[in-house]
Design an enzyme around this catalytic site. Structure first.
Site, PDB file in Angstrom:
ATOM      1  N   CYS A   1     -16.780 -28.461 -22.046  1.00 38.24           N
ATOM      2  CA  CYS A   1     -15.625 -27.844 -22.701  1.00 38.24           C
ATOM      3  C   CYS A   1     -16.074 -26.896 -23.811  1.00 38.24           C
ATOM      4  O   CYS A   1     -15.305 -26.559 -24.691  1.00 38.24           O
ATOM      5  CB  CYS A   1     -14.664 -28.907 -23.232  1.00 38.24           C
ATOM      6  SG  CYS A   1     -15.406 -29.992 -24.447  1.00 38.24           S
TER       7      CYS A   1
ATOM      8  N   ARG B   1      -8.160 -35.705 -14.030  1.00 36.83           N
ATOM      9  CA  ARG B   1      -8.030 -37.164 -13.968  1.00 36.83           C
ATOM     10  C   ARG B   1      -7.327 -37.559 -12.662  1.00 36.83           C
ATOM     11  O   ARG B   1      -7.693 -38.516 -12.003  1.00 36.83           O
ATOM     12  CB  ARG B   1      -7.210 -37.670 -15.164  1.00 36.83           C
ATOM     13  CG  ARG B   1      -7.946 -37.579 -16.481  1.00 36.83           C
ATOM     14  CD  ARG B   1      -7.218 -38.360 -17.575  1.00 36.83           C
ATOM     15  NE  ARG B   1      -6.225 -37.591 -18.289  1.00 36.83           N
ATOM     16  CZ  ARG B   1      -6.429 -37.002 -19.477  1.00 36.83           C
ATOM     17  NH1 ARG B   1      -7.597 -37.075 -20.061  1.00 36.83           N
ATOM     18  NH2 ARG B   1      -5.475 -36.338 -20.076  1.00 36.83           N
TER      19      ARG B   1
ATOM     20  N   ASP C   1     -17.898 -36.289 -19.288  1.00 36.98           N
ATOM     21  CA  ASP C   1     -17.004 -35.380 -20.022  1.00 36.98           C
ATOM     22  C   ASP C   1     -17.360 -35.398 -21.514  1.00 36.98           C
ATOM     23  O   ASP C   1     -16.594 -35.907 -22.342  1.00 36.98           O
ATOM     24  CB  ASP C   1     -15.541 -35.798 -19.798  1.00 36.98           C
ATOM     25  CG  ASP C   1     -14.569 -34.828 -20.451  1.00 36.98           C
ATOM     26  OD1 ASP C   1     -14.922 -33.645 -20.634  1.00 36.98           O
ATOM     27  OD2 ASP C   1     -13.451 -35.261 -20.800  1.00 36.98           O
TER      28      ASP C   1
ATOM     29  N   ASP D   1     -18.224 -45.068 -24.588  1.00 34.03           N
ATOM     30  CA  ASP D   1     -18.053 -44.071 -25.649  1.00 34.03           C
ATOM     31  C   ASP D   1     -18.753 -44.582 -26.905  1.00 34.03           C
ATOM     32  O   ASP D   1     -18.868 -45.789 -27.115  1.00 34.03           O
ATOM     33  CB  ASP D   1     -16.568 -43.821 -25.939  1.00 34.03           C
ATOM     34  CG  ASP D   1     -16.330 -42.490 -26.657  1.00 34.03           C
ATOM     35  OD1 ASP D   1     -15.926 -41.512 -25.996  1.00 34.03           O
ATOM     36  OD2 ASP D   1     -16.563 -42.433 -27.882  1.00 34.03           O
TER      37      ASP D   1
ATOM     38  N   PHE E   1     -18.543 -40.860 -21.829  1.00 32.77           N
ATOM     39  CA  PHE E   1     -17.828 -40.101 -22.869  1.00 32.77           C
ATOM     40  C   PHE E   1     -16.326 -40.282 -22.621  1.00 32.77           C
ATOM     41  O   PHE E   1     -15.565 -39.338 -22.493  1.00 32.77           O
ATOM     42  CB  PHE E   1     -18.199 -38.612 -22.845  1.00 32.77           C
ATOM     43  CG  PHE E   1     -19.672 -38.335 -22.945  1.00 32.77           C
ATOM     44  CD1 PHE E   1     -20.287 -38.208 -24.189  1.00 32.77           C
ATOM     45  CD2 PHE E   1     -20.454 -38.199 -21.801  1.00 32.77           C
ATOM     46  CE1 PHE E   1     -21.650 -37.950 -24.289  1.00 32.77           C
ATOM     47  CE2 PHE E   1     -21.813 -37.939 -21.890  1.00 32.77           C
ATOM     48  CZ  PHE E   1     -22.424 -37.807 -23.136  1.00 32.77           C
TER      49      PHE E   1
HETATM   50  N1  SAH Z   1     -12.746 -37.751 -21.094  1.00 29.73           N
HETATM   51  C1  SAH Z   1     -11.990 -38.031 -22.280  1.00 29.73           C
HETATM   52  C2  SAH Z   1     -12.307 -37.076 -23.396  1.00 29.73           C
HETATM   53  C3  SAH Z   1     -13.763 -37.107 -23.848  1.00 29.73           C
HETATM   54  S1  SAH Z   1     -14.006 -36.372 -25.407  1.00 29.73           S
HETATM   55  C4  SAH Z   1     -10.505 -38.025 -21.922  1.00 29.73           C
HETATM   56  O1  SAH Z   1     -10.144 -37.721 -20.770  1.00 29.73           O
HETATM   57  O2  SAH Z   1      -9.684 -38.348 -22.783  1.00 29.73           O
HETATM   58  C5  SAH Z   1     -15.658 -36.730 -25.742  1.00 29.73           C
HETATM   59  C6  SAH Z   1     -15.941 -38.146 -26.229  1.00 29.73           C
HETATM   60  O3  SAH Z   1     -17.361 -38.278 -26.342  1.00 29.73           O
HETATM   61  C7  SAH Z   1     -15.396 -38.514 -27.602  1.00 29.73           C
HETATM   62  O4  SAH Z   1     -14.578 -39.643 -27.458  1.00 29.73           O
HETATM   63  C8  SAH Z   1     -16.639 -38.884 -28.445  1.00 29.73           C
HETATM   64  O5  SAH Z   1     -16.435 -40.030 -29.255  1.00 29.73           O
HETATM   65  C9  SAH Z   1     -17.646 -39.199 -27.379  1.00 29.73           C
HETATM   66  N2  SAH Z   1     -19.076 -39.015 -27.711  1.00 29.73           N
HETATM   67  C10 SAH Z   1     -19.654 -38.030 -28.405  1.00 29.73           C
HETATM   68  N3  SAH Z   1     -20.988 -38.165 -28.391  1.00 29.73           N
HETATM   69  C11 SAH Z   1     -21.262 -39.285 -27.663  1.00 29.73           C
HETATM   70  C12 SAH Z   1     -22.465 -39.945 -27.276  1.00 29.73           C
HETATM   71  N4  SAH Z   1     -23.652 -39.473 -27.606  1.00 29.73           N
HETATM   72  N5  SAH Z   1     -22.354 -41.051 -26.506  1.00 29.73           N
HETATM   73  C13 SAH Z   1     -21.135 -41.531 -26.148  1.00 29.73           C
HETATM   74  N6  SAH Z   1     -19.987 -40.945 -26.479  1.00 29.73           N
HETATM   75  C14 SAH Z   1     -20.035 -39.832 -27.234  1.00 29.73           C
END
Ligand code: SAH
Length: 410
Positions: A354, A229, A314, A267, A245
């Protein structure tokens, strides 16, 4: 408290006459993984073990010589999770032994994590800290503890007492119900020693976050992306940024702090986007930020061409197990392809996986496939990974799970 048992009478080459723990006797010639200090011992290598689920065992060669200690698991492919490799006996069942281990983990963080502007980091990273099956994250003065195996679950009362001794009265035990290892859980989620508000205020590189340890994903936050980040921040000045995401907008807040002129967090979780919007307001006045609740596969396909200078991908772990790798690879390729097709010329794509089951090499190959299909000239400008508070045990390459590429897309 542990139950101590007498050694089995056949194998008594050491500690023959003292009360001791159950033994796990290796099959003839199956010492290699232990000699290599790999923390997982697979069931095929076990000659005999009468311990119960999660019990601490002394692991010996076929001839009874000690090799180390671990937690036995009756039902799993991984029959034993090792936490100590030694040829001579060690008091591994004592609080003093585990206290020293906790102190080592704390020392690593004190040495390697700059805590002047950050009070949120991982304190125990399972095998990476020789605590197989245990996660502890520190959110300001609260610890969130997640035992992932029966063995660690049984150790919880002792670990909790030790953490109190080490100055951590606020301990929130978060039991992951979905974990197959913990089918017969006997612990429940909640505060262990002192109670604390369930919403915890933390700072990370000077940016404020509110963590909901109860309903948040993982232990409440994706601590593992902290340093990545910060890299986004350094590149964001006057940029249009898409945080796909986004969860609660971690990368978005850094992009705003770095001077981005437009930031979109996307998200699928409405709750995550609501919290992202709140966090933006908590940190900035009138920030150029919009939170969007959408499926990123659709969003990335529908968004306009040449709009974003920076795109962050992500996603959650698409490959939760080995069988899911092929499908997951297609998922990673799709989102990367969509992003590469649309990103501005000279744009930066931060792309992550991840999934522990997707290796660094495989991930790079997938992204290469996406670049080729997008017909863009793509260069890797940085390799990204998990931070120092998520250390990778060199004998356990499986503990490397977070990998990313920073791509310059022409
Ligand atoms: N980058 C974030 C962590 C991401 S975790 C950080 O730094 O905090 C992954 C996220 O993807 C989760 O919040 C989940 O709700 C979301 N997610 C899962 N499938 C998804 C989709 N098809 N479209 C959008 N978001 C999605």
């Amino acid at each position: 408290h542990f139950t101590f048992r007498i050694f089995s009478p056949i194998h008594t080459t050491f500690a023959a006459n003292i009360q001791c723990m159950q033994q796990l006797i290796l099959s003839q010639g199956r010492t290699k993984s232990i000699l290599n200090r790999h923390p997982w011992l697979f069931s095929g290598g076990v000659h005999q073990c009468k311990a119960s689920e999660g019990e601490m065992v002394a692991v010996t060669k076929h001839n009874g010589e000690l090799m180390g200690y671990g937690f036995y698991s009756t039902g799993s492919q991984i029959a034993c999770r090792m936490f100590e490799w030694t040829l001579t006996e060690k008091p591994v069942e004592t609080p003093a032994y585990w206290k020293a281990k906790l102190e080592e983990a704390i020392e690593l963080r004190n040495k390697l994590i700059d805590q002047t502007n950050t009070n949120c980091f991982r304190l125990i990273h399972a095998e990476g800290d020789n605590f197989p099956g245990l996660i502890i994250d520190k959110y300001n003065d609260v610890l969130v503890i997640q035992p992932l195996t029966k063995g660690m679950e049984q150790l919880m009362p002792m670990i909790s007492d030790l953490l109190l001794e080490l100055g951590f009265p606020y301990q929130y035990l978060k039991v992951k119900q979905s974990s197959a290892q913990l089918e017969r859980v006997s612990l429940s989620t909640g505060w262990l020693k002192e109670e604390h508000d369930i919403l915890i205020e933390v700072v990370e590189h000077g940016i404020r976050f509110n963590i909901d340890v109860e309903s948040g994903q993982k232990t409440g936050f994706f601590i593992d992306q902290r340093e990545n980040r910060n890299i986004v921040k350094t590149y964001s000045k006057n940029k249009a940024v898409l945080n796909a995401f986004s969860y609660t907008g971690g990368f978005s807040l850094y992009a705003l702090a770095g001077g981005a002129h437009r930031v979109h967090s996307v998200d699928i979780s409405k709750q995550a986007i609501e919290l992202a919007n709140e966090l933006v307001d908590l940190n900035f006045k009138n920030a150029p930020h919009t939170g969007v609740v959408a499926d990123c596969f659709d969003y990335l396909g529908d968004m306009p061409d040449d709009f974003y200078d920076i795109i962050i991908l992500d996603p959650p772990a698409f490959a939760k197990n080995k069988r899911a790798v092929a499908n997951a690879s297609r998922g990673y390729k799709q989102i990367n392809l969509k992003a590469m097709r649309k990103i501005k010329k000279g744009g930066l794509l931060f792309t992550f996986s991840c999934s522990g089951n997707i290796t660094k090499d495989l991930f790079q190959k997938i992204v290469f496939g996406a670049a080729a299909d997008a017909h863009r000239h793509v260069r890797i400008v940085e390799q990204l990974h998990q931070p120092a508070d998520h250390p990778i045990n060199i004998y356990h390459p499986e503990s490397e799970y977070l990998k990313g590429l920073l791509l310059y897309v022409e």
